[in-house]
Design an enzyme around this catalytic site. Structure first.
Site, PDB file in Angstrom:
ATOM      1  N   GLY A   7       0.730  -1.104  -0.005  1.00  0.00           N
ATOM      2  CA  GLY A   7      -0.071   0.004  -0.032  1.00  0.00           C
ATOM      3  C   GLY A   7       0.895   1.305   0.268  1.00  0.00           C
ATOM      4  O   GLY A   7       0.772   2.078  -0.636  1.00  0.00           O
ATOM      5  N   TYR A   8       1.787   1.241   0.921  1.00  0.00           N
ATOM      6  CA  TYR A   8       2.867   2.564   0.854  1.00  0.00           C
ATOM      7  C   TYR A   8       3.620   2.660  -0.331  1.00  0.00           C
ATOM      8  O   TYR A   8       3.612   3.669  -1.013  1.00  0.00           O
ATOM      9  CB  TYR A   8       3.683   2.392   2.171  1.00  0.00           C
ATOM     10  CG  TYR A   8       4.716   3.344   2.303  1.00  0.00           C
ATOM     11  CD1 TYR A   8       4.242   4.624   2.785  1.00  0.00           C
ATOM     12  CD2 TYR A   8       5.986   3.181   1.854  1.00  0.00           C
ATOM     13  CE1 TYR A   8       5.343   5.662   3.010  1.00  0.00           C
ATOM     14  CE2 TYR A   8       6.872   4.488   2.179  1.00  0.00           C
ATOM     15  CZ  TYR A   8       6.475   5.632   2.475  1.00  0.00           C
ATOM     16  OH  TYR A   8       7.372   6.526   2.675  1.00  0.00           O
ATOM     17  N   GLY A   9       4.123   1.265  -0.808  1.00  0.00           N
ATOM     18  CA  GLY A   9       4.975   1.681  -2.117  1.00  0.00           C
ATOM     19  C   GLY A   9       3.835   2.034  -3.111  1.00  0.00           C
ATOM     20  O   GLY A   9       4.509   3.057  -4.029  1.00  0.00           O
ATOM     21  N   LYS A  63       3.202   5.817  -2.915  1.00  0.00           N
ATOM     22  CA  LYS A  63       4.357   6.855  -3.105  1.00  0.00           C
ATOM     23  C   LYS A  63       4.466   6.597  -4.625  1.00  0.00           C
ATOM     24  O   LYS A  63       4.838   7.719  -5.284  1.00  0.00           O
ATOM     25  CB  LYS A  63       5.509   6.463  -2.280  1.00  0.00           C
ATOM     26  CG  LYS A  63       5.248   6.572  -0.816  1.00  0.00           C
ATOM     27  CD  LYS A  63       5.277   8.462  -0.443  1.00  0.00           C
ATOM     28  CE  LYS A  63       5.310   8.730   0.836  1.00  0.00           C
ATOM     29  NZ  LYS A  63       5.485  10.251   1.030  1.00  0.00           N
TER      30      LYS A  63
END
Length: 127
Positions: free
Chosen positions: A113-115, A118
């Site tokens: 999710g974070y990757g 970003k």
């Protein structure tokens, strides 16, 4: 300078714009740990909170989707909002800054999710 508009007869006129807009939002959350999730479901079931049966695969997908959604809301949506504000109020030649991450440049095991969020922010800025 400020980005306020001065009302005049016949419409509005910009009396100044922002020299810079810096979007410093963000947050981090890792992927759902499958084993921890199963343990959590077993505890809930033992306490009578989980109903009769849990579909662990379905629950894993639901929880994982929620993590991705939260990461997009924390790390990508503010970039879009700041850029829309910039379209209206950033002075010509003004500076627009977002907080990026190396997670946008390479695979991110354990933090999809974070990757993804970003990467979306980096792509949006470059587009």
């Amino acid at each position: 300078t400020n980005g306020m508009k001065n009302g005049e007869e016949g419409g509005e006129e910009m009396i100044g714009g922002f020299d810079a807009i810096i979007c410093a939002s963000g947050g981090w959350e890792g992927d759902v740990d499958f084993d921890d999730m199963v343990e959590d479901l077993e505890e809930k079931e033992a306490l009578g909170e989980g109903g009769v049966h849990w579909d662990v695969d379905e629950e894993y997908v639901k929880r994982s989707a929620k993590v991705v959604d939260r990461m997009m809301k924390m790390n990508f949506c503010p970039v879009v909002a700041a850029s829309l504000i910039g379209e209206q109020f950033l002075s010509p030649g003004g500076l627009f800054v977002i907080i990026g991450a190396s997670a946008a440049l390479s695979p991110t095991p354990g933090m999809i999710g974070y990757g993804s969020a970003k990467t979306a922010a980096h792509h949006y800025l470059q587009t």
